[in-house]
Write a protein that holds these residues in place. Sequence first.
Motif, PDB file in Angstrom:
ATOM      1  N   GLY B 181       0.800  -1.227   0.000  1.00 36.76           N
ATOM      2  CA  GLY B 181       0.000   0.000   0.000  1.00 36.76           C
ATOM      3  C   GLY B 181       0.826   1.268   0.000  1.00 36.76           C
ATOM      4  O   GLY B 181       1.914   1.323  -0.571  1.00 36.76           O
ATOM      5  N   GLN B 182       0.297   2.303   0.665  1.00 36.05           N
ATOM      6  CA  GLN B 182       0.988   3.598   0.750  1.00 36.05           C
ATOM      7  C   GLN B 182       1.322   3.927   2.196  1.00 36.05           C
ATOM      8  O   GLN B 182       0.717   3.396   3.119  1.00 36.05           O
ATOM      9  N   LEU B 223      -1.304 -13.655   4.378  1.00 36.63           N
ATOM     10  CA  LEU B 223      -1.571 -15.070   4.072  1.00 36.63           C
ATOM     11  C   LEU B 223      -0.921 -15.466   2.744  1.00 36.63           C
ATOM     12  O   LEU B 223      -0.334 -16.546   2.635  1.00 36.63           O
ATOM     13  N   TRP B 224      -1.026 -14.602   1.759  1.00 34.10           N
ATOM     14  CA  TRP B 224      -0.450 -14.877   0.441  1.00 34.10           C
ATOM     15  C   TRP B 224       1.066 -15.105   0.578  1.00 34.10           C
ATOM     16  O   TRP B 224       1.617 -16.082   0.051  1.00 34.10           O
ATOM     17  N   LEU B 225       1.728 -14.199   1.279  1.00 30.20           N
ATOM     18  CA  LEU B 225       3.182 -14.307   1.441  1.00 30.20           C
ATOM     19  C   LEU B 225       3.565 -15.562   2.226  1.00 30.20           C
ATOM     20  O   LEU B 225       4.527 -16.256   1.886  1.00 30.20           O
ATOM     21  N   LEU B 283       2.068  -3.713   5.710  1.00 32.51           N
ATOM     22  CA  LEU B 283       3.090  -4.709   6.041  1.00 32.51           C
ATOM     23  C   LEU B 283       4.432  -4.275   5.471  1.00 32.51           C
ATOM     24  O   LEU B 283       4.527  -3.870   4.313  1.00 32.51           O
ATOM     25  N   LEU B 284       5.442  -4.346   6.308  1.00 34.21           N
ATOM     26  CA  LEU B 284       6.824  -4.130   5.900  1.00 34.21           C
ATOM     27  C   LEU B 284       7.462  -5.510   5.890  1.00 34.21           C
ATOM     28  O   LEU B 284       7.447  -6.202   6.912  1.00 34.21           O
ATOM     29  N   ARG B 296       1.249  -6.400  -7.335  1.00 32.79           N
ATOM     30  CA  ARG B 296       0.067  -6.290  -6.474  1.00 32.79           C
ATOM     31  C   ARG B 296      -0.187  -7.642  -5.828  1.00 32.79           C
ATOM     32  O   ARG B 296       0.008  -8.681  -6.461  1.00 32.79           O
ATOM     33  N   ILE B 297      -0.639  -7.634  -4.577  1.00 29.79           N
ATOM     34  CA  ILE B 297      -1.103  -8.861  -3.926  1.00 29.79           C
ATOM     35  C   ILE B 297      -2.519  -8.591  -3.428  1.00 29.79           C
ATOM     36  O   ILE B 297      -2.744  -7.633  -2.675  1.00 29.79           O
ATOM     37  N   ALA B 298      -3.464  -9.417  -3.869  1.00 28.16           N
ATOM     38  CA  ALA B 298      -4.865  -9.268  -3.480  1.00 28.16           C
ATOM     39  C   ALA B 298      -5.317  -7.815  -3.631  1.00 28.16           C
ATOM     40  O   ALA B 298      -5.988  -7.262  -2.756  1.00 28.16           O
ATOM     41  N   GLY B 299      -4.932  -7.209  -4.755  1.00 26.13           N
ATOM     42  CA  GLY B 299      -5.434  -5.870  -5.084  1.00 26.13           C
ATOM     43  C   GLY B 299      -4.656  -4.710  -4.504  1.00 26.13           C
ATOM     44  O   GLY B 299      -4.927  -3.555  -4.823  1.00 26.13           O
TER      45      GLY B 299
END
Lengths: 338, 338
Positions: B181-182, B223-225, B283-284, B296-299
């Motif tokens: 994100g930002q 979760l994706w990571l 998330l860092l 992008r991950i999940a948008g």
Amino acid sequence: MVQRRKVSPASPKDAAGELALLRLIRQRAGAHGRGGVRLGIGDDCALLRLKAGEEMAVTTDLSIAGRHFRLDWHPAESVGHRTLARGLSDLAAMGARPVAAFLSLGLPNELTLKQESRAWVERFYDGLLALANAYGVPLAGGDLAESPIAVADVVLTGAVPKGAAILRSGARAGDTLYVTGQLGGAAAELAALGADPKRFAGHTTATMISPHLYPQPRIAQGLWLRKRGLASAALDVSDGLSTDLAHLCEESGVAAEVDEAALPLSAGATLKMALHGGEDYELLFTAPAGAKIPRRIAGVPITGIGRIVPIRRGKPLVALIGGDSARALEAEGWQHFS
Amino acid sequence: MVQRRKVSPASPKDAAGELALLRLIRQRAGAHGRGGVRLGIGDDCALLRLKAGEEMAVTTDLSIAGRHFRLDWHPAESVGHRTLARGLSDLAAMGARPVAAFLSLGLPNELTLKQESRAWVERFYDGLLALANAYGVPLAGGDLAESPIAVADVVLTGAVPKGAAILRSGARAGDTLYVTGQLGGAAAELAALGADPKRFAGHTTATMISPHLYPQPRIAQGLWLRKRGLASAALDVSDGLSTDLAHLCEESGVAAEVDEAALPLSAGATLKMALHGGEDYELLFTAPAGAKIPRRIAGVPITGIGRIVPIRRGKPLVALIGGDSARALEAEGWQHFS
């Protein structure tokens, strides 16, 4: 989780004190790799492991200065002890073995400053960690913040074989009603504390019998009952017998009769203290009439104090039987400092 | 657990209000038998189940009026949302799936009284439960007490395959540093809120983009990571990039370089807000240089913002690289209302 920036450092000196406090907690908690704790303080979450076939019991209990304790009455060690004891007692009532504790602590800055060599917060942890060590439960995480008033929220996690936890909802008509230990002792000691707040200033360890300042959670008794499958229902007497028994009856859909003459009063406790005094942290449990309940479990006396009966229209949910007469026992659980 | 006697009823009317509140919470939480929750609100403990091969992630986060939120700035729904979001974000950072939430809530009596049809506490639960429903996490227990100031301690439990959680300690020299994100959006919105506290009074739902009032925890990205094993370390940006990156470096025993030009600033955010503003709840994370991290991950966009390097004597733990020059990035995480 404990993060060092959550207490605003008002000055470099305060910041150093806060970092020192966090290091102290992390060192003393010593939870990494202990028991079911795979990862303790220091990451975003702690990681806990259960044994195969177990489920996890979780309880939280909030303690607030002026309501659950008073800074001018309770030694700091007692506040720490009582904070943890409340959560351990909830685990005991389910028959769960403790796995790990978590503590969210909000404190005014002055409680983190040293007074005659130790800060209030250090003495608080002395009391909390002494009880934690006595029951083998590591402190695996929590949070820390500056707060206008002292607040402590304790989280206890425990393990119990799937489907084996003792619930509040299992009491049936015909069951006998039991209580561990004595009743009213915490209220009696609190009355003495209120009459002379300095009287217990030196009571800084749990080595003396002190039902209000240093209540003993009935972990061993809860485990004993759960392992043998003898109890049909249980809860802990945290709000007073009259209130907690009403909870048990409501959850189980039954009524109860208590025999006044059978109540095991603590030394110095009145009947009213035994009926309505809170924070005894004894276990109130039921067992089928044929169950062989011993007179002591793990050194603590067990007393039959009444029976479970069906709910009947026009009859009280909880009745107190004295001699030939019966009267309704209204839920009048003791209110903190009200 | 929630017990109805813990709020002192000042009058029968108040007592009825409190009982109504507890009934409301219990009904709306609806946790029994949902997902991993075998037993929810109403007993001494809740009971949670994991799947075979999982361990449990546990985090607690304490929110205090005047420090983490202001009653005169934040809509009640935002306070509820933010309370839960803090805990969910900790689960996201480990790559855990949420199992159940617990809430210990201490409130002044006036926040439980109806104002124009709804009490503050009802609106608080509206916000909290809307987010809980969006992420499928039931409210399985907690505690309730009267308190001179509003305090909310949230506990989140989550599940992760044994040994698979993403820790803070896994970053290695050569890894690339990423953020979801930002950054700086929460600080920018807070600055606008401080300049005009009434401006966001109507922001009572999370349907608008509102990084400070309604932050979105990055559960799907975590979760994706974790499922792909791509991240070597992760934490959430709760205290500000400069502070949280220092935590990651300390736990991993490494240093880091951040490319100033690469930082994904939120609309309206300054560089200072992106570096030191807290509560972005992005998330860092780090990943080995060869790992294929999508854009992008999940948008949500993923941005590479720097790299992990070895600790070198005389060099800062975290350096900010701008053009040809490098300077130390001191941990100056934003302080709540200080």
